[in-house]
Design an enzyme around this catalytic site. Structure first.
Site, PDB file in Angstrom:
ATOM      1  N   LYS A  82       1.026  -1.195   0.020  1.00 24.46           N
ATOM      2  CA  LYS A  82       0.029   0.159  -0.040  1.00 24.46           C
ATOM      3  C   LYS A  82       1.071   1.184  -0.121  1.00 24.46           C
ATOM      4  O   LYS A  82       0.929   2.134  -0.938  1.00 24.46           O
ATOM      5  CB  LYS A  82      -0.963  -0.001   1.182  1.00 24.46           C
ATOM      6  CG  LYS A  82      -1.955  -1.246   1.019  1.00 24.46           C
ATOM      7  CD  LYS A  82      -2.953  -1.192   2.181  1.00 24.46           C
ATOM      8  CE  LYS A  82      -2.210  -1.520   3.743  1.00 24.46           C
ATOM      9  NZ  LYS A  82      -1.535  -2.581   3.726  1.00 24.46           N
ATOM     10  N   THR A  83       1.701   1.155   0.943  1.00 23.37           N
ATOM     11  CA  THR A  83       2.540   2.413   0.993  1.00 23.37           C
ATOM     12  C   THR A  83       3.619   2.523  -0.336  1.00 23.37           C
ATOM     13  O   THR A  83       3.791   3.696  -0.818  1.00 23.37           O
ATOM     14  CB  THR A  83       3.531   2.415   2.189  1.00 23.37           C
ATOM     15  OG1 THR A  83       2.838   2.111   3.313  1.00 23.37           O
ATOM     16  CG2 THR A  83       4.306   3.693   2.181  1.00 23.37           C
ATOM     17  N   ASP A 139      -1.656   6.716   6.763  1.00 24.30           N
ATOM     18  CA  ASP A 139      -1.610   5.221   6.763  1.00 24.30           C
ATOM     19  C   ASP A 139      -2.588   5.256   8.122  1.00 24.30           C
ATOM     20  O   ASP A 139      -2.566   5.954   8.741  1.00 24.30           O
ATOM     21  CB  ASP A 139       0.060   4.866   6.953  1.00 24.30           C
ATOM     22  CG  ASP A 139       0.166   3.240   6.691  1.00 24.30           C
ATOM     23  OD1 ASP A 139      -0.695   2.721   6.239  1.00 24.30           O
ATOM     24  OD2 ASP A 139       1.278   3.061   6.972  1.00 24.30           O
ATOM     25  N   THR A 169      -5.554  -1.360   7.142  1.00 23.90           N
ATOM     26  CA  THR A 169      -5.787  -2.662   7.039  1.00 23.90           C
ATOM     27  C   THR A 169      -7.364  -3.344   7.551  1.00 23.90           C
ATOM     28  O   THR A 169      -7.478  -4.300   7.499  1.00 23.90           O
ATOM     29  CB  THR A 169      -4.965  -3.401   8.289  1.00 23.90           C
ATOM     30  OG1 THR A 169      -5.018  -2.679   9.412  1.00 23.90           O
ATOM     31  CG2 THR A 169      -3.333  -3.119   7.797  1.00 23.90           C
ATOM     32  N   ARG A 229       6.460  -8.063   1.841  1.00 20.16           N
ATOM     33  CA  ARG A 229       7.184  -7.783   2.740  1.00 20.16           C
ATOM     34  C   ARG A 229       7.756  -8.995   3.345  1.00 20.16           C
ATOM     35  O   ARG A 229       8.959  -8.930   4.265  1.00 20.16           O
ATOM     36  CB  ARG A 229       6.469  -6.639   3.873  1.00 20.16           C
ATOM     37  CG  ARG A 229       7.469  -6.539   5.320  1.00 20.16           C
ATOM     38  CD  ARG A 229       6.640  -5.777   6.228  1.00 20.16           C
ATOM     39  NE  ARG A 229       6.335  -4.451   5.609  1.00 20.16           N
ATOM     40  CZ  ARG A 229       5.330  -3.679   5.783  1.00 20.16           C
ATOM     41  NH1 ARG A 229       4.239  -4.303   6.732  1.00 20.16           N
ATOM     42  NH2 ARG A 229       5.046  -2.610   5.351  1.00 20.16           N
TER      43      ARG A 229
HETATM   44  N1  ADP Z   1       3.914  -5.196  -5.954  1.00 23.29           N
HETATM   45  C1  ADP Z   1       5.291  -5.408  -5.385  1.00 23.29           C
HETATM   46  N2  ADP Z   1       6.287  -5.832  -6.039  1.00 23.29           N
HETATM   47  C2  ADP Z   1       7.593  -5.780  -5.298  1.00 23.29           C
HETATM   48  N3  ADP Z   1       7.898  -5.519  -4.071  1.00 23.29           N
HETATM   49  C3  ADP Z   1       6.872  -5.089  -3.321  1.00 23.29           C
HETATM   50  C4  ADP Z   1       5.367  -4.884  -4.014  1.00 23.29           C
HETATM   51  N4  ADP Z   1       4.542  -4.814  -2.987  1.00 23.29           N
HETATM   52  C5  ADP Z   1       5.317  -4.659  -1.927  1.00 23.29           C
HETATM   53  N5  ADP Z   1       6.652  -5.001  -2.090  1.00 23.29           N
HETATM   54  C6  ADP Z   1       7.662  -4.936  -0.974  1.00 23.29           C
HETATM   55  O1  ADP Z   1       7.001  -5.021   0.137  1.00 23.29           O
HETATM   56  C7  ADP Z   1       7.516  -4.335   1.291  1.00 23.29           C
HETATM   57  C8  ADP Z   1       6.145  -3.618   2.076  1.00 23.29           C
HETATM   58  O2  ADP Z   1       5.294  -2.950   1.270  1.00 23.29           O
HETATM   59  P1  ADP Z   1       4.538  -1.822   1.850  1.00 23.29           P
HETATM   60  O3  ADP Z   1       4.148  -0.941   0.524  1.00 23.29           O
HETATM   61  O4  ADP Z   1       5.480  -1.204   2.907  1.00 23.29           O
HETATM   62  O5  ADP Z   1       3.372  -2.508   2.312  1.00 23.29           O
HETATM   63  P2  ADP Z   1       2.009  -1.962   3.031  1.00 23.29           P
HETATM   64  O6  ADP Z   1       2.106  -0.668   3.223  1.00 23.29           O
HETATM   65  O7  ADP Z   1       0.830  -2.673   2.543  1.00 23.29           O
HETATM   66  O8  ADP Z   1       2.295  -2.456   4.435  1.00 23.29           O
HETATM   67  C9  ADP Z   1       8.111  -3.060   0.479  1.00 23.29           C
HETATM   68  O9  ADP Z   1       9.370  -2.558   0.804  1.00 23.29           O
HETATM   69  C10 ADP Z   1       8.467  -3.564  -1.053  1.00 23.29           C
HETATM   70  O10 ADP Z   1       9.783  -3.931  -1.066  1.00 23.29           O
HETATM   71 MG    MG Z   2       2.492   0.732   4.909  1.00 19.74          MG
END
Ligand code: ADP
Ligand code: MG
Length: 402
Positions: free
Chosen positions: A127-128, A172, A221, A280
């Site tokens: 998401k981030t 977030d 979430t 992640r």
């Molecule tokens: N579609 C994707 N392709 C490659 N790496 C990804 C992808 N989605 C997430 N990641 C990896 O996973 C990690 C976590 O993603 P993040 O955006 O922080 O998740 P969320 O915000 O949903 O908790 C990031 O550092 C990234 O390296």
């Molecule tokens: Mg995040």
């Protein structure tokens, strides 16, 4: 790991950022087309929130595993360096990418700002990352914050008046916004207007300021915990799915390349298989395997066998279940004999808080069909019984309609 800071346009971006997610103003941008009618002294333009004040409470349990072995080159930004920067590099989430590609192209064609976007789904699915990619694709700045940091009206006001045309404000854990902040967002999102009350009681006055058109990207979430007035103000509401094996495997290979780690496709697939459909976690497991190989095997290439052997050591089973998952399921089976178990009981058993169980552990267990939520509580499914080496009772099969 998920702490964040807001970097204002007036402050230089520190080289060695503590947080993994903040991003300052460092983009070329379209010249601001509209006159900014904002009075200069109305609210603080520079806003710095201590990362400690924003620490997220929703965090995968094995997060501490990740921190223990960060290397010097990764300290402070273990995730940042792995994030894909462009939409084309974002692996998987086909539907989401398609929707956003269209939104981006349409906005660019009409020289408009993007619609407000709500991204929801379990932690670690990207998401981030997607919010930062949107800013990159739109060539705008992205301010990153988290809902619990927006406690006072002036926190959000300070951010909003600092937005320039098209900028992205990423909030977030948006389901955790305090009500006062949320109410300020209503007018900001809908009319790009900031209504603030100055003073208290009878002498209180309401002032209204025009804001630049910005894009709010919210991540959560727990989409069900959003109020409907807030949810309704997002033009786009998108869910992120767990990743399939054939999406996670290339993610592991990509990360291995960034980390200069030698790995076979089978090694990558083995890590992907145990990563709970979550990039992640896949990245985190890869680091653990890499450490294992460096210490125990003098830097051999990571093969399927080696990856499996290393992850066994770290208590990650072939389905990606860790200690907490197995403890939860085992107690449900052994102590409750397949009867429904309440969330609070599961929290007490595992020592996790109920929210973490609900938002981090359960979604994956439900996804792989090991857990069901019923009105009377959680039930371990026959598949979970079998996975853990138990014989499921016949009556439970009836109960589940299986
Ligand atoms: N579609 C994707 N392709 C490659 N790496 C990804 C992808 N989605 C997430 N990641 C990896 O996973 C990690 C976590 O993603 P993040 O955006 O922080 O998740 P969320 O915000 O949903 O908790 C990031 O550092 C990234 O390296
Ligand atoms: Mg995040």
């Amino acid at each position: 790991m998920e702490s964040m800071a807001i970097i204002s346009s007036k402050q230089p971006e520190p080289d060695d950022r503590q947080d993994g997610e903040a991003r300052g103003d460092r983009k070329r941008r379209k010249p601001p087309s509209e006159e900014n009618s904002m009075p200069k002294n109305s609210a603080p333009r520079n806003l710095a929130v201590p990362a400690s004040a924003m620490a997220s409470s929703v965090m995968p349990k094995d997060g501490d595993l990740l921190q223990s072995a960060a290397r010097p080159d990764e300290v402070g930004k273990p995730e940042e360096s792995l994030r894909p920067k462009r939409l084309a590099d974002y692996i998987g989430q086909k539907d989401l990418k398609e929707v956003l590609e269209i939104a981006i192209k349409a906005a660019q064609k009409r020289s408009e700002t993007l619609d407000h976007l709500l991204l929801y789904g379990p932690p670690g699915l990207g998401k981030t990352t997607m919010a930062l990619i949107l800013a990159e694709e739109m060539q705008v700045n992205c301010r990153v914050t988290t809902a619990p940091a927006l406690e006072r009206p002036r926190d959000i006001a300070g951010l909003l008046v600092g937005m320039q045309t098209g900028d992205i404000l990423f909030i977030d854990e948006i389901h955790r916004l305090p009500m006062v902040t949320e109410e300020i967002l209503y007018a900001a999102m809908e009319d790009f207007r900031l209504d603030i009350t100055i003073g208290k009681g009878q002498s209180a006055k309401t002032r209204s300021l025009d804001l630049q058109r910005f894009t709010l990207v919210g991540a959560t979430t727990k989409v069900g915990a959003l109020t409907s007035p807030l949810r309704d103000r997002f033009g786009l509401v998108q869910r992120l799915r767990f990743y399939d094996l054939d999406e996670l495997t290339p993610i592991v290979l990509r990360t291995a390349e960034i980390l200069s780690t030698a790995i076979t496709p089978e090694g990558a697939a083995e890590i992907a298989r145990r990563a709970r459909g979550t990039p992640r976690i896949a990245n985190r497991l890869l680091r653990r395997v890499r450490d294992y190989v460096e210490v125990k095997l003098e830097g051999a290439i990571i093969t399927g066998t080696i990856a499996a052997e290393a992850l066994e050591r770290f208590n990650v089973d072939p389905c990606g279940l860790d200690w907490t998952d197995r403890r939860m399921l085992t107690v449900m089976i052994e102590s409750f004999g397949g009867r429904p178990v309440g969330l609070d009981t599961l929290a007490a058993i595992t020592g996790e808080d109920a929210q973490t169980i609900e938002e981090v552990y359960e979604p994956y267990l439900m996804q792989i069909g090991y857990l069901q939520r019923t009105p009377r509580g959680r039930i371990a499914t026959p598949a979970a019984w079998k996975h853990l080496g138990y014989q499921p009772p016949d009556n439970q099969l009836v109960l589940l309609g299986g």
